[in-house]
Design an enzyme around this catalytic site. Structure first.
Site, mmCIF file in Angstrom:
data_model
loop_
_atom_site.group_PDB
_atom_site.id
_atom_site.type_symbol
_atom_site.label_atom_id
_atom_site.label_comp_id
_atom_site.label_asym_id
_atom_site.label_seq_id
_atom_site.Cartn_x
_atom_site.Cartn_y
_atom_site.Cartn_z
ATOM 1 N N GLY A 5 0.638 0.108 -10.805
ATOM 2 C CA GLY A 5 1.350 -0.381 -9.633
ATOM 3 C C GLY A 5 0.399 -1.145 -8.731
ATOM 4 O O GLY A 5 -0.811 -0.899 -8.748
ATOM 5 N N GLN A 26 -2.817 -4.811 -1.132
ATOM 6 C CA GLN A 26 -4.011 -4.627 -1.968
ATOM 7 C C GLN A 26 -4.608 -5.945 -2.447
ATOM 8 O O GLN A 26 -5.710 -5.964 -2.985
ATOM 9 C CB GLN A 26 -3.663 -3.762 -3.188
ATOM 10 C CG GLN A 26 -3.295 -2.340 -2.830
ATOM 11 C CD GLN A 26 -2.959 -1.558 -4.071
ATOM 12 O OE1 GLN A 26 -1.830 -1.617 -4.552
ATOM 13 N NE2 GLN A 26 -3.922 -0.837 -4.604
ATOM 14 N N CYS A 62 -5.734 5.092 -7.298
ATOM 15 C CA CYS A 62 -5.337 3.856 -6.617
ATOM 16 C C CYS A 62 -6.382 2.788 -6.932
ATOM 17 O O CYS A 62 -7.576 3.067 -6.873
ATOM 18 C CB CYS A 62 -5.281 4.107 -5.112
ATOM 19 S SG CYS A 62 -4.778 2.658 -4.163
ATOM 20 N N LEU A 63 -5.920 1.587 -7.257
ATOM 21 C CA LEU A 63 -6.862 0.498 -7.576
ATOM 22 C C LEU A 63 -7.730 0.148 -6.372
ATOM 23 O O LEU A 63 -8.805 -0.429 -6.540
ATOM 24 C CB LEU A 63 -6.093 -0.738 -8.055
ATOM 25 C CG LEU A 63 -5.351 -0.569 -9.384
ATOM 26 C CD1 LEU A 63 -4.518 -1.806 -9.694
ATOM 27 C CD2 LEU A 63 -6.329 -0.284 -10.523
ATOM 28 N N HIS A 71 4.162 5.643 -3.884
ATOM 29 C CA HIS A 71 2.769 5.276 -3.592
ATOM 30 C C HIS A 71 2.682 3.798 -3.188
ATOM 31 O O HIS A 71 2.006 3.452 -2.209
ATOM 32 C CB HIS A 71 1.938 5.565 -4.852
ATOM 33 C CG HIS A 71 0.501 5.156 -4.808
ATOM 34 N ND1 HIS A 71 -0.532 6.052 -4.999
ATOM 35 C CD2 HIS A 71 -0.091 3.940 -4.631
ATOM 36 C CE1 HIS A 71 -1.692 5.400 -4.922
ATOM 37 N NE2 HIS A 71 -1.447 4.118 -4.705
ATOM 38 N N GLU A 72 3.413 2.936 -3.907
ATOM 39 C CA GLU A 72 3.345 1.498 -3.613
ATOM 40 C C GLU A 72 4.069 1.163 -2.300
ATOM 41 O O GLU A 72 3.599 0.326 -1.531
ATOM 42 C CB GLU A 72 3.929 0.678 -4.768
ATOM 43 C CG GLU A 72 3.242 0.871 -6.120
ATOM 44 C CD GLU A 72 1.728 0.817 -6.080
ATOM 45 O OE1 GLU A 72 1.180 0.072 -5.248
ATOM 46 O OE2 GLU A 72 1.089 1.536 -6.870
ATOM 47 N N HIS A 105 1.837 1.880 0.501
ATOM 48 C CA HIS A 105 0.871 0.798 0.740
ATOM 49 C C HIS A 105 1.436 -0.232 1.723
ATOM 50 O O HIS A 105 0.742 -0.722 2.609
ATOM 51 C CB HIS A 105 0.541 0.060 -0.560
ATOM 52 C CG HIS A 105 -0.602 0.653 -1.338
ATOM 53 N ND1 HIS A 105 -1.872 0.771 -0.817
ATOM 54 C CD2 HIS A 105 -0.668 1.121 -2.615
ATOM 55 C CE1 HIS A 105 -2.670 1.302 -1.756
ATOM 56 N NE2 HIS A 105 -1.964 1.537 -2.841
HETATM 57 NI NI NI Z 1 -2.586 2.383 -4.628
#
Ligand code: NI
Length: 176
Positions: free
Chosen positions: A48, A53, A98-99, A140-141, A144
């Site tokens: 995701g 991000q 998380c990236l 989660h997204e 963000h």
């Molecule tokens: Ni994330």
């Protein structure tokens, strides 16, 4: 070509704490953003990615949990202006990463199922229900887009430990 990928922003960049703004119109420029976000997510690799991000503050996310769930083919999902319209009372605890917080993982509790309303890639209104991994991922997204990270659900002790571990790993990778 690598120019087709975004750079992924890492904590503690302040853009990760900002609230993304609703999208007024789904046009070719926005579709190009979604394509590039998907390419960036697959390359990472991740399941995701939200606009914050990659330094953009519009309410756009992309996700694909199909291969992580054992399917052979990709099933990309693009959401514009996503809204959670229902959550199950039953909770689910899963390890999240998380990236933007590379290499760090923690258990997070969220509703096991959610129903989300959003505009799809073509600008059509859609509603879909997500369970387990997909539910964690979409929540989660969306977090963000509201400037919330999964580490915000942890105790400050645990959060700081995780951020210190990330800092240490980044320093070590600079030396090498
Ligand atoms: Ni994330």
């Amino acid at each position: 070509m690598t120019k087709d990928l975004y750079d992924i922003i890492i904590v503690p960049d302040p853009v990760l704490k900002e609230t993304a703004q609703p999208v007024a119109q789904i046009d070719d420029a926005l579709r190009a953003q979604m394509d590039r976000m998907l390419a960036t997510m697959y390359d990472a690799p991740g399941i995701g990615l939200a606009a914050n991000q990659v330094g953009l503050l519009n309410r756009v996310l992309v996700m694909d949990v199909a291969q992580r769930e054992g399917e052979n083919s990709r099933k990309p999902v693009c959401m514009v202006n996503p809204e959670v319209i229902w959550t199950s009372e039953e909770p689910s605890v899963m390890e999240e990463g998380c990236l933007s917080i590379p290499g760090q993982y923690a258990q997070v509790q969220r509703p096991k199922s959610v129903r989300v309303k959003y505009l799809n890639y073509d600008g059509e209104m859609e509603e879909a229900e997500f369970e387990d991994l997909a539910s964690h991922c979409v929540q989660h997204e969306i977090d963000h887009l509201n400037g919330v990270l999964f580490i915000d659900y942890l105790s400050s002790l645990k959060r700081n430990m995780l951020l210190r571990k990330l800092q240490k790993a980044q320093k070590e990778s600079q030396i090498l």
